[in-house]
Design an enzyme around this catalytic site. Structure first.
Site, PDB file in Angstrom:
ATOM      1  N   CYS A 122      68.029  22.491  37.760  1.00 34.22           N
ATOM      2  CA  CYS A 122      67.581  23.516  36.805  1.00 34.22           C
ATOM      3  C   CYS A 122      68.702  24.471  36.430  1.00 34.22           C
ATOM      4  CB  CYS A 122      66.415  24.303  37.395  1.00 34.22           C
ATOM      5  SG  CYS A 122      65.050  23.248  37.896  1.00 34.22           S
ATOM      6  N   HIS A 258      65.416  31.076  34.127  1.00 35.19           N
ATOM      7  CA  HIS A 258      64.875  29.715  34.175  1.00 35.19           C
ATOM      8  C   HIS A 258      63.355  29.789  34.200  1.00 35.19           C
ATOM      9  CE1 HIS A 258      63.853  25.744  35.337  1.00 35.19           C
ATOM     10  NE2 HIS A 258      63.655  26.019  36.606  1.00 35.19           N
ATOM     11  N   ASN A 289      57.948  23.589  33.167  1.00 38.81           N
ATOM     12  CA  ASN A 289      59.308  23.716  33.714  1.00 38.81           C
ATOM     13  C   ASN A 289      60.120  22.487  33.310  1.00 38.81           C
ATOM     14  OD1 ASN A 289      61.592  23.572  35.333  1.00 38.81           O
ATOM     15  ND2 ASN A 289      60.572  24.360  37.167  1.00 38.81           N
TER      16      ASN A 289
HETATM   17  C1  LIG Z   1      53.929  25.559  43.456  1.00 36.73           C
HETATM   18  C2  LIG Z   1      53.335  26.942  43.564  1.00 36.73           C
HETATM   19  C3  LIG Z   1      52.720  27.377  42.233  1.00 36.73           C
HETATM   20  C4  LIG Z   1      52.226  26.911  44.596  1.00 36.73           C
HETATM   21  O1  LIG Z   1      51.693  28.217  44.750  1.00 36.73           O
HETATM   22  P1  LIG Z   1      51.544  28.809  46.189  1.00 36.73           P
HETATM   23  O2  LIG Z   1      50.880  30.114  46.025  1.00 36.73           O
HETATM   24  O3  LIG Z   1      52.889  28.788  46.871  1.00 36.73           O
HETATM   25  O4  LIG Z   1      50.562  27.774  46.855  1.00 36.73           O
HETATM   26  P2  LIG Z   1      50.508  27.192  48.333  1.00 36.73           P
HETATM   27  O5  LIG Z   1      51.271  25.911  48.389  1.00 36.73           O
HETATM   28  O6  LIG Z   1      50.868  28.259  49.334  1.00 36.73           O
HETATM   29  O7  LIG Z   1      48.991  26.895  48.467  1.00 36.73           O
HETATM   30  C5  LIG Z   1      48.024  27.935  48.364  1.00 36.73           C
HETATM   31  C6  LIG Z   1      46.642  27.332  48.321  1.00 36.73           C
HETATM   32  O8  LIG Z   1      46.463  26.654  47.066  1.00 36.73           O
HETATM   33  C7  LIG Z   1      46.125  25.275  47.301  1.00 36.73           C
HETATM   34  N1  LIG Z   1      46.769  24.471  46.281  1.00 36.73           N
HETATM   35  C8  LIG Z   1      48.025  23.978  46.294  1.00 36.73           C
HETATM   36  N2  LIG Z   1      48.267  23.310  45.170  1.00 36.73           N
HETATM   37  C9  LIG Z   1      47.153  23.394  44.426  1.00 36.73           C
HETATM   38  C10 LIG Z   1      46.801  22.936  43.156  1.00 36.73           C
HETATM   39  N3  LIG Z   1      47.651  22.243  42.376  1.00 36.73           N
HETATM   40  N4  LIG Z   1      45.564  23.242  42.678  1.00 36.73           N
HETATM   41  C11 LIG Z   1      44.698  23.949  43.406  1.00 36.73           C
HETATM   42  N5  LIG Z   1      44.974  24.419  44.632  1.00 36.73           N
HETATM   43  C12 LIG Z   1      46.191  24.152  45.128  1.00 36.73           C
HETATM   44  C13 LIG Z   1      46.630  24.963  48.679  1.00 36.73           C
HETATM   45  O9  LIG Z   1      45.880  23.924  49.239  1.00 36.73           O
HETATM   46  C14 LIG Z   1      46.400  26.258  49.390  1.00 36.73           C
HETATM   47  O10 LIG Z   1      45.034  26.361  49.763  1.00 36.73           O
HETATM   48  P3  LIG Z   1      44.586  27.111  51.131  1.00 36.73           P
HETATM   49  O11 LIG Z   1      45.048  28.539  50.949  1.00 36.73           O
HETATM   50  O12 LIG Z   1      43.118  26.949  51.119  1.00 36.73           O
HETATM   51  O13 LIG Z   1      45.320  26.397  52.227  1.00 36.73           O
HETATM   52  C15 LIG Z   1      54.389  27.982  43.982  1.00 36.73           C
HETATM   53  O14 LIG Z   1      54.776  27.776  45.326  1.00 36.73           O
HETATM   54  C16 LIG Z   1      55.619  27.936  43.135  1.00 36.73           C
HETATM   55  O15 LIG Z   1      55.554  28.167  41.942  1.00 36.73           O
HETATM   56  N6  LIG Z   1      56.768  27.679  43.731  1.00 36.73           N
HETATM   57  C17 LIG Z   1      58.037  27.648  43.026  1.00 36.73           C
HETATM   58  C18 LIG Z   1      58.057  26.450  42.163  1.00 36.73           C
HETATM   59  C19 LIG Z   1      59.257  26.403  41.345  1.00 36.73           C
HETATM   60  O16 LIG Z   1      59.621  27.379  40.761  1.00 36.73           O
HETATM   61  N7  LIG Z   1      59.877  25.256  41.284  1.00 36.73           N
HETATM   62  C20 LIG Z   1      60.950  24.994  40.480  1.00 36.73           C
HETATM   63  C21 LIG Z   1      62.146  25.675  40.905  1.00 36.73           C
HETATM   64  S1  LIG Z   1      63.346  25.105  39.879  1.00 36.73           S
END
Ligand SMILES: CC(C)(COP(=O)(O)OP(=O)(O)OC[C@H]1O[C@@H](n2cnc3c(N)ncnc32)[C@H](O)[C@@H]1OP(=O)(O)O)[C@@H](O)C(=O)NCCC(=O)NCCS
Length: 333
Positions: A122, A258, A289
């Site tokens: 990225c 980004h 993204n």
């Molecule tokens: C991916 C992302 C949106 C996930 O959000 P998060 O708040 O970290 O989510 P978590 O993985 O901690 O999961 C939180 C809860 O949501 C649930 N969950 C995870 N993915 C899910 C989805 N797609 N839909 C619904 N629920 C989901 C999990 O099971 C978890 O449930 P629980 O609390 O009952 O255990 C976030 O971590 C993120 O944006 N990270 C950076 C990504 C990024 O920028 N990547 C590119 C960099 S270049």
């Protein structure tokens, strides 16, 4: 030895023109939630993404790059034959060699320009802009075409809850060339290979081919640590970039981070204490993204919408797999 001393570079470099290509196929959240047991509400709340664009078979990395580049060249008022070097930032051109940059340089009609691909995920586009600026000022090229392009849909597991709703496709290109005024500030860049595993291709191709059921080695991501790293560490890099350019947040007109996640964008803006007058890129909502393509796509949308004007001072900051990052202050073309 004169040539070794005077390399004929320009005092300054700037972005002379920008062009983008967005695939035609729009994929709303509703189309992907069933496979990942999610909801439109969850995706919007956690990432800010409402829809993304996934390329059709004919919208290849090369095709999207050429389309974006033609617009960038036209807007820059530069002919393809004037391009001395083509730099393509991508991780999703699935023919590993030769570099897709060589095919793009040829299709555009450059005069056998130097052409190569870079892999900085990225952060690739900002790496390319930094290199192009140095080439123009150092004299190894007068005009450089920098392209950020991805077809991440090819590398996305549509059943993976952690990534299926995030990644998308598109291309953006800029022409970097000589300028009377400074148009591209010093880069602040780096990597943290200790966190190499946080976003990566799941398996090495040799492991894929050794398996009984070879399948595409998709991208995998540990979203939460990536989120924390990007939200906290990247605001510090943004500040260092402003310091190195000798400006403050008050001097900024535009902030183009980004487009990874709307909450990361908001967290960075809060940490940096961006004044209300600074316009913030939020292309992620409509585009998802697009990795190396995200910054030029976001900047071009701001120009189209009137949120960024020619001559505005913009902070670009990109970060992703590696973990690699790069940032610079630029003048909007
Ligand atoms: C991916 C992302 C949106 C996930 O959000 P998060 O708040 O970290 O989510 P978590 O993985 O901690 O999961 C939180 C809860 O949501 C649930 N969950 C995870 N993915 C899910 C989805 N797609 N839909 C619904 N629920 C989901 C999990 O099971 C978890 O449930 P629980 O609390 O009952 O255990 C976030 O971590 C993120 O944006 N990270 C950076 C990504 C990024 O920028 N990547 C590119 C960099 S270049």
């Amino acid at each position: 030895m004169t040539d070794l001393i005077d390399r004929g570079g320009s005092a300054h470099a700037a972005i002379l023109g920008i062009g983008t290509y967005r695939p035609h196929r729009v994929i709303p959240n509703a189309d992907i939630i069933e496979a990942i047991d999610s909801s439109d509400e969850w995706i919007q709340q956690r990432s800010g993404i409402k829809q993304r664009r996934w390329a059709a078979p004919e919208e290849t990395v090369q095709m999207m790059s050429v389309a974006a580049s033609r617009t960038a060249l036209e807007r820059a008022g530069v002919e393809a034959a004037q391009i001395d070097c083509v730099v393509v930032a991508t991780v999703s051109h699935l023919l590993q060699t030769p570099a897709v940059a060589t095919a793009i340089a040829h299709e555009l009609g450059t005069n056998k320009a130097a052409a190569f691909d870079i892999s900085a995920a990225c952060a690739g586009f900002c790496h390319g802009v930094a290199m192009a600026s140095d080439m123009v000022r150092g004299g190894s090229a007068k005009h450089v075409l920098v392209i950020g392009v991805e077809r991440l849909s090819d590398l996305t597991d549509v059943g993976d809850r952690g990534t299926a709703f995030i990644f998308a496709d598109g291309a953006g290109a800029v022409v970097v060339g000589p300028s009377d005024e400074p148009g591209i500030g010093p880069v602040v860049w780096g990597s943290d290979g200790e966190q190499f595993d946080l976003i990566r291709q799941k398996e090495d191709w040799r492991d894929v081919l050794a398996s009984d059921h070879p399948s595409m080695p998709h991208l995998v991501m540990q979203g939460n640590p990536v989120f924390r790293w990007a939200s906290f560490e990247m605001a510090k890099i943004a500040q260092q970039t402003l310091d190195r350019s000798g400006i403050t947040v008050d001097d900024l007109d535009v902030f183009v981070p980004h487009q990874a996640n709307m909450r990361i964008i908001d967290a960075m803006a809060r940490s940096m204490k961006l004044p209300a007058h600074v316009k913030i890129a939020r292309d992620i909502a409509e585009q998802g993204n697009t990795s190396a393509a995200s910054i030029p796509l976001a900047l071009d949308r701001m120009i189209e919408d009137g949120d960024a004007k020619s001559g505005d001072t913009a902070l670009l900051i990109a970060f992703g797999a590696g973990l690699a990052y790069a940032a610079q202050v630029v003048k909007v073309p």
